[in-house]
Design an enzyme around this catalytic site. Structure first.
Site, PDB file in Angstrom:
ATOM      1  CD  GLU A 272      -4.609   3.552   1.250  1.00 51.64           C
ATOM      2  OE1 GLU A 272      -2.878   3.361   0.922  1.00 51.64           O
ATOM      3  OE2 GLU A 272      -5.591   3.383   2.117  1.00 51.64           O
ATOM      4  CB  THR A 273      -6.122   6.950  -5.029  1.00 47.54           C
ATOM      5  OG1 THR A 273      -6.314   5.005  -5.429  1.00 47.54           O
ATOM      6  CG2 THR A 273      -5.422   7.424  -6.494  1.00 47.54           C
TER       7      THR A 273
END
Length: 154
Positions: free
Chosen positions: A76-77
Site C-alpha cells: 500500500e505504501t
C-alpha cells in the site's frame, strides 16, 4: 504562482518535467510513521516503477515469518505513493481496494518489493507489487487500486 514556485519540487522532490523522484529527499522526510517504523526504504522511484526494501526482523508474526499485514503495508505504501506521483494536477490518490496473495515467506533477511502500474488513468490507478526474498523467490503478490480525488481548496 511565481516562476520560482513553478520550478519548486513537489512532495516527491520532483520538479516539472522530471521523470524520477529524489530518493534522498523522500527517504529523509520519511514514508509515513508506519512505513518508517517497519524500516521500509526506497531504492528506485521512476514513472515506470518503485522499488523498496523491508527488513524481515521486526515485521514477523508469532511463528517467525513475515506477517501478511507487513506485505500489505509495504504494497500500500508503494502503490499509493506511486499513484500520487502519477496523479493529475489538483488530484490526490485515495486507496479503495487492496488484495494480497501470499505464496511464500521469509524468516530472515530482507524483502524487496517492485511496484509497477497496471493502469494509470485520469480517475484511477491500479498497481501490482511483487515481494521477493533475498533468493529472489516470490513471497507475496499484491494489487492496489487508488481513486483520484480533487484536492480540497481552502
Amino acid at each position: 504562482m511565481t516562476e520560482q514556485d513553478a520550478a519548486a519540487p513537489n512532495r516527491f522532490g520532483v520538479r516539472p518535467g522530471e521523470d524520477s523522484a529524489d530518493l534522498e529527499y523522500i527517504n529523509s522526510v520519511g514514508l509515513g510513521a508506519l512505513a518508517n517504523s517497519m524500516g521500509i526504504e526506497l531504492s528506485e522511484f521512476t514513472r515506470e516503477r518503485v522499488v523498496a526494501t523491508m527488513p524481515v526482523e521486526g515485521n514477523t508474526q508469532p511463528y517467525g515469518l513475515v506477517n501478511g499485514g507487513a506485505y500489505a503495508v509495504l504494497g500500500e505504501t508503494l502503490g499509493s505513493m506511486h499513484a500520487g506521483f502519477l496523479a493529475p494536477e489538483g488530484k490526490l490518490p485515495v486507496g479503495v481496494d487492496i488484495n494480497a496473495t501470499h505464496t511464500g515467506s521469509s524468516s530472515s533477511g530482507t524483502i524487496t518489493a517492485v511496484c509497477t502500474p497496471i493502469h494509470a488513468g485520469r480517475s484511477m490507478t491500479v498497481h501490482e507489487i511483487v515481494c521477493t526474498d533475498d533468493n529472489g523467490r516470490r513471497c507475496s503478490t499484491l494489487r492496489i487500486t487508488n481513486f483520484y480525488k480533487s484536492i480540497p481548496t481552502k
